[in-house]
Structures are given as structure tokens and as C-alpha cells.
Design a protein around this motif. Structure first.
Motif, PDB file in Angstrom:
ATOM      1  N   SER A  82       0.813  -1.216   0.000  1.00 18.58           N
ATOM      2  CA  SER A  82       0.000   0.000   0.000  1.00 18.58           C
ATOM      3  C   SER A  82       0.846   1.266   0.000  1.00 18.58           C
ATOM      4  CB  SER A  82      -0.928   0.006   1.219  1.00 18.58           C
ATOM      5  OG  SER A  82      -0.181  -0.028   2.425  1.00 18.58           O
ATOM      6  N   HIS A  83       2.188   1.096   0.049  1.00 21.26           N
ATOM      7  CA  HIS A  83       3.101   2.237  -0.010  1.00 21.26           C
ATOM      8  C   HIS A  83       4.027   2.143  -1.220  1.00 21.26           C
ATOM      9  CE1 HIS A  83       2.038   3.971   3.914  1.00 21.26           C
ATOM     10  NE2 HIS A  83       1.907   2.716   4.327  1.00 21.26           N
ATOM     11  N   GLY A  84       3.528   1.544  -2.278  1.00 28.85           N
ATOM     12  CA  GLY A  84       4.281   1.535  -3.524  1.00 28.85           C
ATOM     13  C   GLY A  84       4.540   0.176  -4.122  1.00 28.85           C
ATOM     14  N   ASP A  85       4.663  -0.859  -3.278  1.00 37.12           N
ATOM     15  CA  ASP A  85       4.996  -2.177  -3.810  1.00 37.12           C
ATOM     16  C   ASP A  85       3.855  -2.826  -4.577  1.00 37.12           C
ATOM     17  OD1 ASP A  85       7.474  -1.903  -2.788  1.00 37.12           O
ATOM     18  OD2 ASP A  85       7.361  -3.570  -1.356  1.00 37.12           O
ATOM     19  N   LEU A  86       2.669  -2.206  -4.521  1.00 36.21           N
ATOM     20  CA  LEU A  86       1.539  -2.745  -5.272  1.00 36.21           C
ATOM     21  C   LEU A  86       1.810  -2.706  -6.774  1.00 36.21           C
ATOM     22  CD1 LEU A  86      -1.102  -4.042  -4.521  1.00 36.21           C
ATOM     23  CD2 LEU A  86      -2.228  -1.829  -4.705  1.00 36.21           C
ATOM     24  N   GLU A 106      -4.876  -4.840   6.155  1.00 39.35           N
ATOM     25  CA  GLU A 106      -3.847  -4.490   5.175  1.00 39.35           C
ATOM     26  C   GLU A 106      -4.145  -5.126   3.816  1.00 39.35           C
ATOM     27  OE1 GLU A 106      -2.050  -4.245   9.243  1.00 39.35           O
ATOM     28  OE2 GLU A 106      -3.300  -5.697   8.159  1.00 39.35           O
ATOM     29  N   ILE A 107      -4.648  -6.347   3.842  1.00 41.08           N
ATOM     30  CA  ILE A 107      -4.973  -7.011   2.573  1.00 41.08           C
ATOM     31  C   ILE A 107      -6.248  -6.430   1.976  1.00 41.08           C
ATOM     32  CG2 ILE A 107      -5.620  -9.214   1.507  1.00 41.08           C
ATOM     33  CD1 ILE A 107      -3.742 -10.604   3.460  1.00 41.08           C
ATOM     34  N   MET A 108      -7.215  -6.091   2.821  1.00 38.64           N
ATOM     35  CA  MET A 108      -8.466  -5.516   2.311  1.00 38.64           C
ATOM     36  C   MET A 108      -8.208  -4.204   1.582  1.00 38.64           C
ATOM     37  SD  MET A 108     -10.900  -7.575   2.726  1.00 38.64           S
ATOM     38  CE  MET A 108     -12.137  -6.409   2.107  1.00 38.64           C
ATOM     39  N   MET A 109      -7.167  -3.467   1.984  1.00 35.57           N
ATOM     40  CA  MET A 109      -6.844  -2.207   1.305  1.00 35.57           C
ATOM     41  C   MET A 109      -6.369  -2.451  -0.130  1.00 35.57           C
ATOM     42  SD  MET A 109      -4.901   0.004   4.267  1.00 35.57           S
ATOM     43  CE  MET A 109      -4.593   1.349   3.111  1.00 35.57           C
ATOM     44  N   LEU A 110      -5.903  -3.671  -0.408  1.00 38.29           N
ATOM     45  CA  LEU A 110      -5.403  -3.995  -1.744  1.00 38.29           C
ATOM     46  C   LEU A 110      -6.511  -4.458  -2.685  1.00 38.29           C
ATOM     47  CD1 LEU A 110      -2.265  -6.116  -0.705  1.00 38.29           C
ATOM     48  CD2 LEU A 110      -2.498  -3.623  -0.806  1.00 38.29           C
ATOM     49  N   MET A 111      -7.661  -4.790  -2.132  1.00 35.21           N
ATOM     50  CA  MET A 111      -8.739  -5.380  -2.927  1.00 35.21           C
ATOM     51  C   MET A 111      -9.158  -4.537  -4.130  1.00 35.21           C
ATOM     52  SD  MET A 111      -9.589  -8.377  -1.854  1.00 35.21           S
ATOM     53  CE  MET A 111      -9.649  -9.450  -0.431  1.00 35.21           C
TER      54      MET A 111
END
Length: 325
Positions: A82-86, A106-111
């Protein structure tokens, strides 16, 4: 004061609890598992594994196992994502997200990005309840089981089951791909298996200026110089076209001296050489050369091509130095 019997009993209880967790996991292997394997097999990109905390540690091991068994994979830390590695994620990838509770923030923020890129999502959690499995293309479950930690807090049984599920996926995919020991060796070139399967005689043999050669009419004086200079314990004897006629070794020299109580240094090597010496192909595996050297109780091989021309020499020392022996 410590009690040795208590240590043993707690250890056995822990193993029984974790074994039960694996028994529960076995009941969860159904069509969802099959679908997950099919999705990963169809993946055109990489298998990206993610998880927080202890799930992350298990995820790293899972990714490493996938990568070494034919499924390109890496671990992505959800916090760093969520700070760039996505940016690691691209279309064509598949994501495995691990959370025993099924609701890692933390994973839900990537959904949203996972959905936006239309990346298939496989989740691993205890049950199908929770926002993660509810948003997954395939929700794999471990089933409900007791943690081995007596407080019921430290992830123990759940992480063991997760790791086992990851292994089950990796081995199922390995089997489906027809992954072989040669394939495994290619991803482990520095390991013992890699050396045994990837190294060939042509990689280790002495060639060109290192290769000892003399003609059949060469006097023993020059033969000894050739053996000494090339330091391989022998010289090959070849004709004008480099076709192998025989060899003469330092062991042959000692036997010749013992037998004749000295010898004529002008004696042509053809009169004392060993005819029809053991040979091997440059395309033979190094481990095959090692086995043959041991079986024949010799220390060197002459390497020849299809025309029986000498192209190299391989010694037991070369195999030992390369880590094959």
C-alpha cells in the motif's frame, strides 16, 4: 524447577493438536481446491502470495516452494504494497492472500486494485466467513481447529495447516506440469542435486592447451615431460588426426620401472602404452562419469567424440572439486 516429563508431554500434546488440524484440513479439499489449481495453471504472469504477520512468514515459504517447483511466484508484503509495492502486480498475475481470520485490514486495502486489474484472487482462511473470502474468486479454507498454544493465541495449528495447504497446491501443480528432477535442478544450480543433474563432462574436462597429447613414436623422455607439464597424471597417445590410440599414465611408469629395473628413455611410447583405454562422451553427466570411475577403479577418463578423436580428459579430482563426488 523444570520437569523433563512435562516438556515431553507438552510436545506430544502439541503434535497431536497440530495433527488434528491437518485431519480437519483434509476434509476441506474439494472442488474449490481443484478450481484454485486450474486458475494458477492458467496464470500468464506470476503467482503473488501475500499475508501479514505469521501468515506472511508462511506466505514467504509458500512462494519459495512454488517458485522452485515450476510456478513463478514471489511474496508481496501487504503493508509495503500500500506504499508503492503494489506496482509489483500486473494483469495476468494471480494472488493468494492468507489470513486465518479472513479480515486482514492491510490485505483488504489492496482489494480495489486487485479487482481493477481483474486479477484472480485465491484466499486462505479458517472459514468462508469474513470480507476476504467473500470477495475471492476461490476461498480455500483450513476448517476450524484448536491452536496448539495453550492460550489459544499464538498461531500454531493454523500456520501448520496453511503451510501444508500451500505444499498441497505446489505439489499438485508440479504433478500437473510434469515437473521433473531436471527441472528442479535448474532452479537449484548451486545445490547438490543441481550439480549432479546439470553438470556434464564437457563442463569439467581439460581441453586445448591443458590436454596432454603425444604421437605413438614419441620417446619416453618427452612423454614424461608431457605428463609432468600437463599435471593430469597421464598423456593420451593419438595419430595425426587426433584419434585415440592409447594412454600412458604415471602409474604405468612406476610399473615399468619396477618391471624393467629402469628403461630406455628413447623407447617409443607405442611399445608400452595402454591400448583401448576407458573413454566417455562429453555429453555424459558428470555424475555418470563419477559412477563409472568408481566402478572401474580408475582415476581418469579420456573424452572422445564420435570419430574417436580426443577432445578432453576428466579426472576424479575434477569431479571432487566441482562438488559432484
Amino acid at each position: 524447577m523444570s520437569n523433563p516429563l512435562k516438556f515431553k508431554q507438552v510436545a506430544l500434546d502439541t503434535l497431536k493438536i497440530e495433527q488434528h488440524a491437518l485431519d480437519v484440513l483434509a476434509t476441506q479439499i474439494d472442488d474449490r481446491f481443484v478450481k484454485a489449481c486450474e486458475i494458477i495453471l492458467a496464470c500468464q504472469g506470476r503467482l503473488v502470495v501475500t499475508g501479514m504477520g505469521k501468515s506472511g512468514h508462511i506466505g514467504r515459504k509458500m512462494a519459495a516452494t512454488f517458485a522452485s517447483t515450476g510456478t513463478p511466484s514471489f511474496f508481496m508484503h501487504p503493508g509495503e504494497a500500500s506504499h508503492g509495492d503494489l506496482g509489483m502486480l500486473v494483469k495476468g498475475d494471480v494472488v493468494i492472500a492468507i489470513s486465518n481470520s479472513g479480515k486482514s485490514d492491510e490485505i483488504m486495502m489492496l482489494m480495489p486494485l486487485i479487482k481493477h486489474l481483474n486479477i484472480p484472487l485465491i484466499t486462505i482462511s479458517a472459514t468462508e466467513h469474513g470480507p476476504m473470502p467473500q470477495n475471492a474468486d476461490v476461498a480455500l479454507t483450513l476448517g476450524l481447529s484448536q491452536e496448539a498454544c495453550p492460550l489459544g493465541l499464538a498461531p500454531t495449528s493454523s500456520t501448520t495447516a496453511t503451510l501444508a495447504l500451500g505444499d498441497a497446491l505446489a505439489v499438485s501443480l508440479l504433478d500437473a506440469r510434469g515437473f521433473t528432477s531436471d527441472d528442479f535442478a535448474r532452479s537449484h544450480p548451486a545445490g547438490a542435486l543441481g550439480k549432479r543433474l546439470l553438470l556434464y563432462v564437457k563442463h569439467l574436462m581439460h581441453t586445448d592447451l591443458e590436454l596432454p597429447k603425444v604421437s605413438p613414436n614419441t620417446p619416453m623422455r618427452q612423454v614424461l615431460f608431457e605428463i609432468t607439464e600437463k599435471r593430469l597424471g597421464l598423456t593420451t597417445v593419438v595419430d595425426d588426426n587426433d584419434v585415440l590410440l592409447g594412454i600412458f599414465t604415471d602409474g604405468d611408469l612406476r610399473r615399468l620401472i619396477d618391471k624393467q629395473q629402469g628403461f630406455d628413455v628413447n623407447l617409443p611410447v607405442a611399445e608400452v602404452m595402454i591400448k583401448n583405454p576407458s573413454t566417455i562422451s562429453a555429453d555424459a553427466r558428470a555424475v555418470e562419469a563419477l559412477e563409472q570411475l568408481r566402478d572401474r577403479k580408475i582415476n581418469q577418463f579420456v573424452v572422445t567424440n564420435d570419430q574417436k578423436q580426443v577432445i578432453g580428459v576428466l579426472s576424479m579430482h575434477d569431479l571432487i572439486r566441482a562438488g559432484v563426488a
